[in-house]
Write an enzyme that holds these catalytic residues in place. Sequence first.
Site, PDB file in Angstrom:
ATOM      1  CD  GLU A 192      -2.179   2.201  -3.397  1.00  0.00           C
ATOM      2  OE1 GLU A 192      -3.351   2.532  -3.653  1.00  0.00           O
ATOM      3  OE2 GLU A 192      -1.735   2.164  -2.231  1.00  0.00           O
TER       4      GLU A 192
ATOM      5  CG  ASP B 120      -1.738   1.222   1.392  1.00  0.00           C
ATOM      6  OD1 ASP B 120      -2.601   1.443   0.528  1.00  0.00           O
ATOM      7  OD2 ASP B 120      -1.532   1.972   2.366  1.00  0.00           O
TER       8      ASP B 120
END
Length: 702
Positions: A378, A342
């Site tokens: 990401e 993330d």
Amino acid sequence: MQVWPGEAYPLGATYDGAGTNFAVFTEAADRVELCLLHDDGSETAVELRESDAFVRHAYVPGVMPGQRYGFRMHGPYAPERGLRCNSAKLLLDPYAKAVSGTIGWGEEVYGYHFDQPDRRNDLDSAPHTMTSVVVNPYFDWGDDRRPRVEYQNTVIYEAHVKGLTMLHPGLPEELRGTYAALAHPAVIDHLTRLGVTTLELMPVHQFVNDHRLVDMDLNNYWGYNTIGFFSPHNAYASWGDRGQQVLEFKSAVRALHEAGIEVILDVVYNHTAEGNHLGPTLSFRGIDNARYYRLTDDPRYYMDTTGTGNSLLMRSPHVLQMIMDSLRYWVTEMHVDGFRFDLAATLARQFHEVDRLSSFFDLVQQDPVVSQVKLIAEPWDVGEGGYQVGNFPPLWTEWNGKYRDTVRDLWRGEPRALAEFASRLTGSSDLYQDDGRRPLASINFVTCHDGFTLHDLVAYNDKHNSANGEDNRDGESHNRSWNCGTEGDSDDPRILELRARQMRNFLATLMLSQGVPMISHGDEFARTQRGNNNAYCQDNELAWVHWPEDGSGLLEFTRAMVWLRKDHPVFRRRRFFHGRPVEGTHDELSDISWFTPDGREMTQRDWDSAQASALSVFLNGNAISEPGPRGERISDDSFLLLFNASPKELDFVVPVDHGRQWQIVVDTALPEGVAPGTGAKVEAGERLTLPDRSMTVLQRPA
């Protein structure tokens, strides 16, 4: 109670069959107490007197798995110097393998008084906070083997443990929403029939329900609020939270591996649940605030490139060690097959700017364990210069946000989309070729947990997030969506048919693109969140997957597209197209060719046309340049993909020099799809009429 000196490594609580070794790093504390907690609310304090390289440690004979514990740090509380030790706060072990309980939100878990933020708070947090748990590391993995699915064969399914299973009619109620549900045959059967190879789980590291959300009667549903990087989230365990969550998670991984399905974790190593300077004191802040967090020039405050209040200090060797130890633990002890990171750009921020060669990526590159599993970034965060699609090191793959945006733009009718769409369809060579990566570096997706579901992408122009309690201010406002003429629910059959066709367009495009496809859970059922594009706090039926009792036409279409991809290597090449004939294949045709709807090869003028919204692409199955695993030549059928993203029906001419006869295998204009072997035969030079916003795929045998 006997207390032995113990060892400084490994960090955390390590049970050996006779007792437990405890070790915790802190430079900030003058004195450290290990607190063994009892079910009657009392605790036994053991001072950790031994210290090696700022690691305090002791071995306590007789401490068994299931024992709850925490630490108390005695030392300076001086926020102006970045120091926040407070012995009144019972702290979680950063290396805890399991966490018990939840937080009872109140002033007790904060280091300051709500009415006087500059005054130290000495209220005891122990009765109100979560506790670390000693776990038994032993587990019978049997003959467990990692599936080790090659990227070119990978189909990723992004799912939430609770959201995927909570409403499944085939699951016992006591298992719904848990790790055990993932191991249930009903769930595994769905994944295998769909053709999924890799289950990407949204955060399962122990996370915290934010104080603000709890006060609003909401929950942190998504879980991007980690407090324990080694602990499976205890609320997803049906067996208990005194270490049973570890066994239950391992059992789920073992069952998925038996079905040939990989398990990837969505991990949040960029920040913690302790928030900014007004956040609670739960673990890292009280143990060694300045060594774990990026502080500003005024050490009272935190640097924040994540939008959550804090960022971990990625130039700290102790933070880097913790992250690498965590990654190795989940691979070696929990048998997971990879990670999706993330806000990965934050991990590259050693100082301020994003540095693709930061220490973290160097450590991953040389690590013999972590470097061998799937690593997905990401590739953005909310800081300056944080959008880094295409800029990660060669070992990494990336969520390709440009793929998502371009495919959405094409099918909603944006001008000047064709040229970039062609690049995204063929693996985004503009992003990945220059640094030695290949099409498989691109994780292609149209939807994910963050944003509209596939159904809502074609049913809403605007977000509808009022249920989140933020006056619809949260969530992305520019969704590149199109509601097909009516916002939200509609009973107009023309609009419903168009929406269904658009969903089929997106799924077909995704599965026939070069790269690695990712499906968001429930999209195969046309799951809706009623226009909420930021369901991070909706732990309820709005965000959970509703399973249709009798399947659905979209589910059957999705399965057909996944298996068409799996059956044909021309859709999952390991190398980029050359745009010319391939030597040694005895085929004079190029490996790829582009045509206008009237059958002419595309010119630069055609690519540049602002209004152009239709094209054909020929994929030559007899001109695949990469060899098979044993050096053999790979050949396949050839395909002609016809895209009509315009608002009117168009005639497409089948090119005359690329095959005499074809058969229709995909037609997104047909709700029932095309059953194998039933598609119409089409001759070279013949005209096909494609309805507005539809796609047809023709197949020519090798």
